[in-house]
Scaffold this motif. Structure first.
Motif, PDB file in Angstrom:
ATOM      1  N   ALA A 141      -2.062  -5.638   8.916  1.00  0.00           N
ATOM      2  CA  ALA A 141      -2.518  -5.785   7.536  1.00  0.00           C
ATOM      3  C   ALA A 141      -3.654  -6.800   7.424  1.00  0.00           C
ATOM      4  O   ALA A 141      -3.753  -7.748   8.199  1.00  0.00           O
ATOM      5  CB  ALA A 141      -1.353  -6.221   6.659  1.00  0.00           C
ATOM      6  N   THR A 144      -7.562  -7.897   0.962  1.00  0.00           N
ATOM      7  CA  THR A 144      -8.740  -7.418   0.243  1.00  0.00           C
ATOM      8  C   THR A 144      -9.457  -8.641  -0.314  1.00  0.00           C
ATOM      9  O   THR A 144      -8.900  -9.740  -0.357  1.00  0.00           O
ATOM     10  CB  THR A 144      -8.344  -6.480  -0.907  1.00  0.00           C
ATOM     11  N   GLN A 147      -7.428 -10.022  -3.196  1.00  0.00           N
ATOM     12  CA  GLN A 147      -6.244 -10.786  -2.780  1.00  0.00           C
ATOM     13  C   GLN A 147      -6.638 -12.165  -2.275  1.00  0.00           C
ATOM     14  O   GLN A 147      -5.966 -13.156  -2.566  1.00  0.00           O
ATOM     15  CB  GLN A 147      -5.495 -10.011  -1.699  1.00  0.00           C
ATOM     16  N   ARG A 150      -7.344 -14.439  -5.212  1.00  0.00           N
ATOM     17  CA  ARG A 150      -6.105 -14.921  -5.841  1.00  0.00           C
ATOM     18  C   ARG A 150      -5.450 -16.026  -5.017  1.00  0.00           C
ATOM     19  O   ARG A 150      -4.959 -17.011  -5.553  1.00  0.00           O
ATOM     20  CB  ARG A 150      -5.138 -13.748  -6.029  1.00  0.00           C
ATOM     21  N   VAL A 263       0.636 -12.426  -3.983  1.00  0.00           N
ATOM     22  CA  VAL A 263      -0.010 -11.629  -2.944  1.00  0.00           C
ATOM     23  C   VAL A 263       0.977 -11.209  -1.870  1.00  0.00           C
ATOM     24  O   VAL A 263       0.860 -10.129  -1.291  1.00  0.00           O
ATOM     25  CB  VAL A 263      -1.182 -12.429  -2.305  1.00  0.00           C
ATOM     26  N   ASN A 265       3.779 -10.053  -2.098  1.00  0.00           N
ATOM     27  CA  ASN A 265       4.451  -8.797  -2.448  1.00  0.00           C
ATOM     28  C   ASN A 265       3.624  -7.588  -2.037  1.00  0.00           C
ATOM     29  O   ASN A 265       4.130  -6.461  -2.002  1.00  0.00           O
ATOM     30  CB  ASN A 265       4.713  -8.742  -3.957  1.00  0.00           C
ATOM     31  N   GLU A 266       2.345  -7.826  -1.733  1.00  0.00           N
ATOM     32  CA  GLU A 266       1.431  -6.732  -1.387  1.00  0.00           C
ATOM     33  C   GLU A 266       1.076  -6.714   0.098  1.00  0.00           C
ATOM     34  O   GLU A 266       0.838  -5.646   0.675  1.00  0.00           O
ATOM     35  CB  GLU A 266       0.150  -6.865  -2.217  1.00  0.00           C
ATOM     36  N   VAL A 267       1.012  -7.882   0.702  1.00  0.00           N
ATOM     37  CA  VAL A 267       0.621  -7.981   2.104  1.00  0.00           C
ATOM     38  C   VAL A 267       1.204  -9.263   2.679  1.00  0.00           C
ATOM     39  O   VAL A 267       1.393 -10.253   1.957  1.00  0.00           O
ATOM     40  CB  VAL A 267      -0.922  -7.977   2.250  1.00  0.00           C
ATOM     41  N   CYS A 269       1.428 -12.764   4.274  1.00  0.00           N
ATOM     42  CA  CYS A 269       0.514 -13.913   4.152  1.00  0.00           C
ATOM     43  C   CYS A 269       0.746 -14.849   5.341  1.00  0.00           C
ATOM     44  O   CYS A 269       1.783 -15.521   5.418  1.00  0.00           O
ATOM     45  CB  CYS A 269       0.743 -14.659   2.837  1.00  0.00           C
TER      46      CYS A 269
END
Length: 324
Positions: A141, A144, A147, A150, A263, A265-267, A269
């Motif tokens: 992963a 973006t 992201q 943020r 973030v 929750n999406e990718v 970290c």
């Protein structure tokens, strides 16, 4: 007068036999554990990084554990066979380990075997006869740009820890540095006048220079003023108690900010996601693979070829060319 040639091994053996000096010398028995200890000590003396030595220790420990489960005798390393290593691979597959993990352990076993041959512990590296498993190469992963924005907006820079964490994340974003390299940076390694970092502790043990972006130079200038001078450590990134920030703490702080920013929750970290994102963005911007290799400190360019295959825009620009 021409220099006399050295005596070749075959002739030397004949001379020893004629002189009655061909009695077989008994080789001492070396156990698997003794050989591993010798191998790890050699790595330290050779100057391998502590992380590399720890990695070999970890993987060889897993290899030993599997051999024990398979009732492989380890009191004499000469008794290990190719079948034992093949059984190890099958053991790991059945245990559900990823193919990349199994290959890492097998490669460690092969490197260890090569060392044992050089030391005379064994005559043949039987591990080298076992092929690594085929793996479907893919890239993990990446962030973006949205992201990243943020994430970088989350730390509270009115606090020391917030300013420090933002500086760390900006360094990951703008340099693609490894987390172990970042944690090892000292104050004197930052050359603001030259807009550069002089990395002394790297994965491949070769020091390298990393140029700083203008925004990272400005951020480091501000952070270093707030950090100030302490007699307790030369580390660039420190805790509020003036001790060097540990790798595990850096990883935790990035997850924390990723959670607070939503973030995570999406990718995932992590520092390595920053590093992969750096490679992606540079390739998309048209930076050539050889320059990127120098920036990231890769000893093997093949790792970066996967990024080029996925993220390069050269094909997009070429597809319309030659069309009437």
């Amino acid at each position: 007068m021409s220099k006399r040639k050295t005596i070749n091994p075959a002739l030397l053996a004949e001379i020893n036999k004629a002189a009655g000096r061909d009695k077989e010398v008994e080789t001492p028995v070396v156990s698997f554990d003794e050989a591993v200890e010798s191998f790890l000590n050699h790595g330290v003396i050779k100057g391998l990084s502590p992380d590399t030595v720890a990695s070999y220790q970890k993987e060889l420990k897993q290899l030993r554990r599997a051999f024990a489960e398979l009732n492989v005798g380890l009191s004499d390393i000469r008794n290990l066979t190719t079948d034992d290593y093949t059984a190890f691979v099958m053991n790991q597959i059945e245990a559900g380990f990823a193919r990349t993990t199994i290959n890492t352990r097998l490669r460690s076993g092969k490197i260890f075997g090569n060392y044992c041959v050089r030391k005379g512990f064994i005559d043949v590296n039987v591990a080298s006869e076992v092929a690594t498993l085929k793996v479907r190469h893919k890239i993990g992963a990446t962030f973006t740009q949205a992201q990243l924005k943020r994430l970088l907006s989350e730390p509270d820079i009115s606090t020391f820890s917030g300013l420090r964490d933002l500086t760390i994340m900006m360094m990951f974003t703008d340099t693609g540095i490894r987390v172990s390299e970042l944690a090892a940076i000292n104050m004197q390694d930052v050359i603001l006048s030259d807009r550069s970092l002089n990395l002394q502790r790297t994965k491949n043990r070769y020091a390298r220079r990393i140029p700083l972006t203008k925004r990272l130079q400005a951020m480091l200038t501000a952070y270093m003023k707030v950090r100030g001078v302490t007699d307790l450590t030369d580390a660039l990134f420190i805790t509020e108690a003036d001790t060097r920030l540990a790798v595990i703490t850096i990883q935790y702080r990035i997850r924390l900010h990723g959670r607070n920013a939503g973030v995570i929750n999406e990718v995932q970290c992590s520092p390595h996601v920053f590093r992969r994102s750096f490679a992606k963005f540079k390739i998309q911007a048209g930076v050539d693979i050889f320059t990127l290799q120098k920036l990231m400190g890769h000893s093997d360019i093949n790792e970066l070829r996967k990024y080029v295959a996925i993220y390069s825009t050269d094909l997009d620009a070429a597809i319309e060319k030659g069309i009437e």
